[in-house]
Motif scaffolding. Structure first.
Motif, PDB file in Angstrom:
ATOM      1  N   VAL A  96      25.192 -12.390  -1.690  1.00  0.00           N
ATOM      2  CA  VAL A  96      24.982 -11.020  -1.232  1.00  0.00           C
ATOM      3  C   VAL A  96      25.118 -10.939   0.290  1.00  0.00           C
ATOM      4  N   PRO A  97      26.276 -10.521   0.814  1.00  0.00           N
ATOM      5  CA  PRO A  97      26.340 -10.199   2.249  1.00  0.00           C
ATOM      6  C   PRO A  97      25.448  -8.976   2.491  1.00  0.00           C
ATOM      7  N   LEU A  98      24.629  -9.037   3.532  1.00  0.00           N
ATOM      8  CA  LEU A  98      23.594  -8.018   3.701  1.00  0.00           C
ATOM      9  C   LEU A  98      23.917  -6.981   4.766  1.00  0.00           C
ATOM     10  N   ALA A  99      23.572  -5.747   4.451  1.00  0.00           N
ATOM     11  CA  ALA A  99      23.564  -4.661   5.428  1.00  0.00           C
ATOM     12  C   ALA A  99      22.127  -4.378   5.849  1.00  0.00           C
ATOM     13  N   TYR A 100      21.158  -4.806   5.023  1.00  0.00           N
ATOM     14  CA  TYR A 100      19.749  -4.530   5.283  1.00  0.00           C
ATOM     15  C   TYR A 100      18.900  -5.752   4.950  1.00  0.00           C
ATOM     16  N   TYR A 101      17.890  -5.997   5.796  1.00  0.00           N
ATOM     17  CA  TYR A 101      16.950  -7.100   5.579  1.00  0.00           C
ATOM     18  C   TYR A 101      15.600  -6.716   6.170  1.00  0.00           C
ATOM     19  N   ARG A 102      14.545  -6.940   5.401  1.00  0.00           N
ATOM     20  CA  ARG A 102      13.192  -6.719   5.916  1.00  0.00           C
ATOM     21  C   ARG A 102      12.289  -7.804   5.367  1.00  0.00           C
ATOM     22  N   ARG A 103      11.464  -8.373   6.242  1.00  0.00           N
ATOM     23  CA  ARG A 103      10.513  -9.414   5.858  1.00  0.00           C
ATOM     24  C   ARG A 103       9.109  -8.907   6.164  1.00  0.00           C
ATOM     25  N   VAL A 104       8.250  -8.875   5.138  1.00  0.00           N
ATOM     26  CA  VAL A 104       6.879  -8.386   5.255  1.00  0.00           C
ATOM     27  C   VAL A 104       5.940  -9.530   4.871  1.00  0.00           C
ATOM     28  N   VAL A 105       4.992  -9.835   5.760  1.00  0.00           N
ATOM     29  CA  VAL A 105       4.036 -10.907   5.495  1.00  0.00           C
ATOM     30  C   VAL A 105       2.631 -10.309   5.453  1.00  0.00           C
ATOM     31  N   ASP A 106       1.979 -10.468   4.322  1.00  0.00           N
ATOM     32  CA  ASP A 106       0.635  -9.908   4.109  1.00  0.00           C
ATOM     33  C   ASP A 106       0.567  -8.437   4.515  1.00  0.00           C
ATOM     34  N   GLY A 107       1.585  -7.663   4.138  1.00  0.00           N
ATOM     35  CA  GLY A 107       1.603  -6.230   4.376  1.00  0.00           C
ATOM     36  C   GLY A 107       2.045  -5.806   5.768  1.00  0.00           C
ATOM     37  N   ILE A 108       2.401  -6.747   6.628  1.00  0.00           N
ATOM     38  CA  ILE A 108       2.820  -6.427   7.996  1.00  0.00           C
ATOM     39  C   ILE A 108       4.315  -6.697   8.136  1.00  0.00           C
ATOM     40  N   ASP A 109       5.041  -5.671   8.591  1.00  0.00           N
ATOM     41  CA  ASP A 109       6.480  -5.841   8.821  1.00  0.00           C
ATOM     42  C   ASP A 109       6.684  -6.813   9.975  1.00  0.00           C
ATOM     43  N   GLU A 110       7.366  -7.902   9.720  1.00  0.00           N
ATOM     44  CA  GLU A 110       7.655  -8.895  10.756  1.00  0.00           C
ATOM     45  C   GLU A 110       9.056  -8.692  11.334  1.00  0.00           C
TER      46      GLU A 110
END
Length: 169
Positions: A128-142
């Motif tokens: 999957v080549p990505l246009a969007y990426y989000r990483r959330v750790v324990d409910g906090i957007d990193e």
């Protein structure tokens, strides 16, 4: 002294459908700044100039034939396939488990069904080549990166906000 947090278990969701027990592996995208060398007059050596971000790509490995995912092949939108991955990370020191959620948007550029043999395990890999990426750790957007909308946020700091403000005013 401490112990590292290790992935204890995971799940994947696509279009609200759970792949618990089916997802075998997920390769997160590498996050990299695109750079060029620049050495101007008077400088004694080059410095790396920030040119935005490198392309991102993820790979999912499913434990078998998943027709719902195969039907997503050929999506016409650059972020037409949306997947949410959830992992539970924990150190073996008695500390609480940590929730890590990865949200990706892209489209399958390759589906590798691998080898199939009666009685053997099968694995299908989805690139999957990505246009969007989000990483959330324990409910906090990193980290949140939206290549199309020009969003580049790390630890709550909009690294590209000033540039986008110039472009959109």
């Amino acid at each position: 002294m401490g112990l590292p947090r290790k992935l204890k278990n995971c799940n994947a969701f696509a279009d609200g459908m759970s792949y618990l027990g089916v997802i075998g592996e997920f390769e997160e995208p590498k996050l990299a700044i695109a750079t060029d060398d620049w050495r101007g007059g008077g400088m004694i050596g080059p410095v790396k100039i920030d040119n935005g971000l490198e392309a991102m790509q993820a790979v999912l490995t499913m434990g078998g034939h998943e027709v719902a995912l195969i039907r997503k092949f050929g999506a016409t939108s650059a972020d037409g396939v949306r997947i949410r991955l959830v992992g539970a990370y924990q150190a073996d020191d008695g500390s609480a488990a940590q929730a890590v959620e990865i949200y990706i948007g892209g489209r399958f550029s390759e589906i590798d069904p691998g080898k199939s043999k009666p009685g053997d395990s099968t694995e299908h890999k989805y690139t999957v080549p990505l246009a969007y990426y989000r990483r959330v750790v324990d409910g906090i957007d990193e980290v949140e990166i939206d290549m199309i909308a020009g969003v580049f946020i790390v630890d709550g700091v909009d690294r590209y906000g000033e540039i986008m403000a110039i472009l959109t005013n």
